[in-house]
Design an enzyme around this catalytic site. Structure first.
Site, PDB file in Angstrom:
ATOM      1  N   ILE A   1      -1.107  -8.325  -6.443  1.00  0.00           N
ATOM      2  CA  ILE A   1      -1.783  -7.565  -7.497  1.00  0.00           C
ATOM      3  C   ILE A   1      -1.017  -7.614  -8.829  1.00  0.00           C
ATOM      4  O   ILE A   1      -1.623  -7.491  -9.895  1.00  0.00           O
ATOM      5  CB  ILE A   1      -2.022  -6.101  -7.033  1.00  0.00           C
TER       6      ILE A   1
ATOM      7  N   ASP B   1       3.965  -0.775  -4.102  1.00  0.00           N
ATOM      8  CA  ASP B   1       4.679   0.084  -5.059  1.00  0.00           C
ATOM      9  C   ASP B   1       5.973  -0.612  -5.515  1.00  0.00           C
ATOM     10  O   ASP B   1       6.256  -0.713  -6.731  1.00  0.00           O
ATOM     11  CB  ASP B   1       4.992   1.422  -4.358  1.00  0.00           C
TER      12      ASP B   1
ATOM     13  N   SER C   1      -3.130   3.019   1.278  1.00  0.00           N
ATOM     14  CA  SER C   1      -2.829   3.704   2.556  1.00  0.00           C
ATOM     15  C   SER C   1      -2.848   2.818   3.798  1.00  0.00           C
ATOM     16  O   SER C   1      -2.551   3.304   4.890  1.00  0.00           O
ATOM     17  CB  SER C   1      -3.771   4.901   2.812  1.00  0.00           C
TER      18      SER C   1
HETATM   19  N1  AR6 Z   1      -0.180  -6.947  -3.995  1.00  0.00           N
HETATM   20  C1  AR6 Z   1      -1.278  -6.455  -3.383  1.00  0.00           C
HETATM   21  N2  AR6 Z   1      -1.247  -5.776  -2.219  1.00  0.00           N
HETATM   22  C2  AR6 Z   1      -0.033  -5.617  -1.639  1.00  0.00           C
HETATM   23  C3  AR6 Z   1       1.164  -6.093  -2.209  1.00  0.00           C
HETATM   24  C4  AR6 Z   1       1.060  -6.793  -3.440  1.00  0.00           C
HETATM   25  N3  AR6 Z   1       2.128  -7.287  -4.067  1.00  0.00           N
HETATM   26  N4  AR6 Z   1       2.195  -5.770  -1.379  1.00  0.00           N
HETATM   27  C5  AR6 Z   1       1.669  -5.115  -0.330  1.00  0.00           C
HETATM   28  N5  AR6 Z   1       0.316  -5.028  -0.473  1.00  0.00           N
HETATM   29  P1  AR6 Z   1       1.572  -0.234   1.184  1.00  0.00           P
HETATM   30  P2  AR6 Z   1       0.544   2.517   1.578  1.00  0.00           P
HETATM   31  C6  AR6 Z   1      -0.702  -4.420   0.406  1.00  0.00           C
HETATM   32  O1  AR6 Z   1       2.458  -0.132   2.350  1.00  0.00           O
HETATM   33  O2  AR6 Z   1       0.124   2.181   2.948  1.00  0.00           O
HETATM   34  C7  AR6 Z   1       5.316   2.732  -0.487  1.00  0.00           C
HETATM   35  O3  AR6 Z   1       6.649   2.849  -0.075  1.00  0.00           O
HETATM   36  C8  AR6 Z   1      -0.352  -4.173   1.854  1.00  0.00           C
HETATM   37  O4  AR6 Z   1      -0.483  -5.396   2.599  1.00  0.00           O
HETATM   38  O5  AR6 Z   1       2.104  -0.874  -0.052  1.00  0.00           O
HETATM   39  O6  AR6 Z   1      -0.408   3.236   0.680  1.00  0.00           O
HETATM   40  C9  AR6 Z   1       4.897   3.882  -1.384  1.00  0.00           C
HETATM   41  O7  AR6 Z   1       5.957   4.314  -2.227  1.00  0.00           O
HETATM   42  C10 AR6 Z   1      -1.416  -3.176   2.235  1.00  0.00           C
HETATM   43  O8  AR6 Z   1      -2.647  -3.863   2.493  1.00  0.00           O
HETATM   44  O9  AR6 Z   1       1.011   1.222   0.718  1.00  0.00           O
HETATM   45  C11 AR6 Z   1       4.513   4.933  -0.401  1.00  0.00           C
HETATM   46  O10 AR6 Z   1       5.629   5.656   0.068  1.00  0.00           O
HETATM   47  C12 AR6 Z   1      -1.594  -2.351   0.959  1.00  0.00           C
HETATM   48  O11 AR6 Z   1      -0.977  -3.126  -0.079  1.00  0.00           O
HETATM   49  C13 AR6 Z   1       3.901   4.151   0.723  1.00  0.00           C
HETATM   50  O12 AR6 Z   1       4.484   2.846   0.642  1.00  0.00           O
HETATM   51  C14 AR6 Z   1      -0.958  -0.970   0.989  1.00  0.00           C
HETATM   52  O13 AR6 Z   1       0.279  -1.016   1.672  1.00  0.00           O
HETATM   53  C15 AR6 Z   1       2.414   3.990   0.561  1.00  0.00           C
HETATM   54  O14 AR6 Z   1       1.880   3.350   1.691  1.00  0.00           O
END
Ligand code: AR6
Length: 165
Positions: free
Chosen positions: A10, A33, A116
């Site tokens: 993203i 994040d 999430s």
């Molecule tokens: N671009 C797009 N999507 C991504 C990327 C990227 N670069 N990297 C990961 N994803 P998550 P959550 C996807 O774990 O479940 C953090 O520590 C990933 O494959 O990023 O909402 C925050 O600070 C998945 O499909 O977020 C919070 O503490 C999606 O993004 C916690 O994680 C969401 O995965 C939030 O957890």
């Protein structure tokens, strides 16, 4: 309004706003994040500190700093706890709040990650259905022309392509 699924990172997308899957502290973390903070630079953390956190189901905006996107909407999704603790409502609220911010900041294109569904373990198919339905429901009058569902992993990409077909 056009809704599309795009596979990739993203932080690389050329849209007016990208959405972050943050936590209530808004002070960074892992997953998307961590990637957004790394790509935007330290100014993003300084801007986030000033926001003073964010409740689950809500979202707050900062500039995108070194990102191509002008804005980052930091949304706080629910931790999945089995589905009986209001997780679906909270997830829908994240998408709705981001569409409201898009309208407020005159954003024409916005990209969402699958909020999430990573560290917070929300079931992917259920989350995608909520994302698409909520964004569609918030489209009218928002001024948003293009919504990109950014899919990092193959399973997520497959689910969104099916939903949007
Ligand atoms: N671009 C797009 N999507 C991504 C990327 C990227 N670069 N990297 C990961 N994803 P998550 P959550 C996807 O774990 O479940 C953090 O520590 C990933 O494959 O990023 O909402 C925050 O600070 C998945 O499909 O977020 C919070 O503490 C999606 O993004 C916690 O994680 C969401 O995965 C939030 O957890």
């Amino acid at each position: 309004m056009e809704l599309v699924a795009v596979r990739g990172d993203i932080t690389r997308l050329d849209v007016d706003a990208i959405v972050n899957a943050a936590n209530t502290s808004l002070l960074g973390g892992g997953g998307v994040d961590g990637a957004i903070h790394a790509a935007a630079g330290r100014d993003l953390l300084r801007a986030c500190v000033k926001l003073g956190g964010c409740p689950t189901g809500d979202a707050k905006a900062t500039p995108g700093f070194q990102l191509r996107a002008k804005w980052v909407f930091h949304a706080v999704g629910p931790v999945w706890r089995g589905g009986l603790q209001g997780e679906e409502m909270q997830l829908a609220s994240c998408y709705r709040r981001c569409m409201e911010l898009a309208q407020e900041f005159s954003v024409r294109s916005v990209a969402f990650p699958a909020i999430s569904t990573g560290i917070y373990r929300f079931p992917k198919e259920q989350a995608a259905a909520i994302a698409v339905a909520t964004v569609r429901g918030a489209a009218e009058g928002s001024g948003v022309e293009r919504v990109v569902f950014c899919c990092f992993d193959e399973a997520t990409d497959r689910i969104y392509r099916q939903l949007l077909a």
